[in-house]
Write an enzyme that holds these catalytic residues in place. Structure first.
Site, PDB file in Angstrom:
ATOM      1  CB  SER A  32      76.346  51.489 101.354  1.00  0.00           C
ATOM      2  OG  SER A  32      76.911  52.303 100.754  1.00  0.00           O
ATOM      3  CB  SER A  58      77.696  48.558 112.097  1.00  0.00           C
ATOM      4  OG  SER A  58      76.988  48.121 110.825  1.00  0.00           O
ATOM      5  CG  HIS A 113      64.757  54.506  98.514  1.00  0.00           C
ATOM      6  ND1 HIS A 113      64.561  55.111  96.321  1.00  0.00           N
ATOM      7  CD2 HIS A 113      64.276  52.955  97.638  1.00  0.00           C
ATOM      8  CE1 HIS A 113      63.758  54.459  96.011  1.00  0.00           C
ATOM      9  NE2 HIS A 113      64.237  53.160  96.900  1.00  0.00           N
ATOM     10  CD  GLU A 232      86.067  39.112  73.789  1.00  0.00           C
ATOM     11  OE1 GLU A 232      85.388  39.963  73.104  1.00  0.00           O
ATOM     12  OE2 GLU A 232      86.711  38.513  73.651  1.00  0.00           O
ATOM     13  CD  GLU A 236      86.879  42.758  75.849  1.00  0.00           C
ATOM     14  OE1 GLU A 236      86.635  43.240  75.707  1.00  0.00           O
ATOM     15  OE2 GLU A 236      87.545  41.922  75.317  1.00  0.00           O
ATOM     16  CB  SER A 257      87.833  48.817  67.050  1.00  0.00           C
ATOM     17  OG  SER A 257      86.344  48.267  66.580  1.00  0.00           O
TER      18      SER A 257
END
Length: 336
Positions: A32, A58, A113, A232, A236, A257
């Protein structure tokens, strides 16, 4: 809560691209991050070679991009900047076998890292500068943003106290992969490593996935359909995370909301309460002590049996089975 210190941030005018252009860079690994670094460096007119073991799948991908590919040892031998972009669990072995014998005084050893350097698994010889350039995004994003004339923020750190040579070269490298377009933040190997591991374990991966899975299980065990539970508690989640990513918690709360926002304030702290913070502190101490690093490396040394078993168990969970079926009907949810 008050911040203890602020970042020193560098941008385009703070970095001299000619510094890295004057070096020969070896990118060890082509995953990556590896592919993004190699391609961005090449497009920034840097002399770059990719180091891959014989038989690597690769190799063909890198060569198809016009990159030179040789073994890690050969790549390190002909370079004076060696960027180690292989998984944490194999980095020390690759370093000892292929990189260390080919380092000379004045060379630069680089990572994205600080894991192996901070915990003492890799120790560069005297005369070799060590620095870190860590994009804060996956490789495909680093590459895509670069080709669009933009960039992904990066962290930089050095292990050379009082010597600006390593920092200036780190900034030059960061500029070559697009980092200074978005901002390069100076940190330390300790801070980068420990905050990265803590974030992954307590929040981003471990904490979030556990919260999602427990929410799904609670609904299913109370008689609700797995599909509804998935929508749910999993589906979402992207909406909420995207809103936070775009503008922080306030932006997210202004976009949902009033009912959802009230539930956020009134109920959220009852689920994720102070006892979670106490356990997070223990997670951080586990990271800081080096215990997690040693456990992870030991697990790999034994063949990673426990890790593979946990991976298999996670993949076979009902939530994953239901999700796969639901996503197969969503053209917008295909893996990119």
């Amino acid at each position: 809560m008050t911040a203890k210190k602020s970042f020193h941030v560098y941008y385009e005018d703070d970095a001299d691209l000619q510094l890295i252009r004057g070096k020969k860079v070896a990118i060890i690994g082509y995953g990556s991050q590896g592919h993004a670094h190699a391609l961005n460096l090449r497009d920034s007119e840097v002399d770059v070679v990719v180091g891959l073991p014989d038989g690597s799948k690769s190799k063909a991908k890198a060569e198809a991009e016009g990159l030179r590919v040789m073994t890690p040892a050969a790549a390190a031998a002909q370079a004076n900047v060696v960027m180690l972009l292989v998984p944490d669990e194999v980095a020390a072995k690759v370093y000892q076998q292929d990189i260390a014998p080919n380092l000379n005084p004045g060379d630069h050893l680089v990572c994205a890292h600080g894991f192996n350097f901070h915990f003492g698994k890799i120790q560069a010889p005297a005369g070799v500068n060590v620095f870190l350039v860590a994009p804060k995004g996956p490789g495909h994003m680093v590459r895509r943003q670069f080709t669009q004339g933009k960039g992904v923020p990066c962290l930089v750190a050095t292990l050379t106290n009082g010597d600006s040579t390593a920092l200036n070269l780190a900034l030059s490298y960061a500029k070559a992969i697009g980092g200074t377009r978005a901002g390069v933040y100076e940190t330390t190997f300790k801070e980068e490593t420990e905050t990265d591991l803590f974030g992954e374990q307590a929040v981003l991966c471990g904490g979030l996935t556990s919260l999602i899975q427990l929410g799904f299980e609670t609904l299913v065990e109370n008689g609700y359909s797995p599909a509804m539970a998935y929508f749910e508690c999993v589906h979402e989640m992207k909406l909420i995370v995207d809103l936070i990513y775009e503008g922080g918690l306030s932006h997210m709360r202004s976009s949902i909301s009033n009912t959802a926002e009230y539930g956020d304030y009134a109920v959220g702290p009852k689920v994720i309460d102070h006892t979670v913070r106490e356990r997070m502190q223990k997670v951080l101490e586990h990271v800081q002590s080096g215990k997690f690093a040693n456990d992870w490396l030991e697990e790999n040394a034994k063949g990673a049996g426990q890790f593979k078993a946990m991976r298999a168990a996670g993949a076979s969970h009902l939530m994953e089975t239901v999700g796969q079926e639901l996503r197969s009907r969503m053209s917008f949810a295909k893996p990119q």
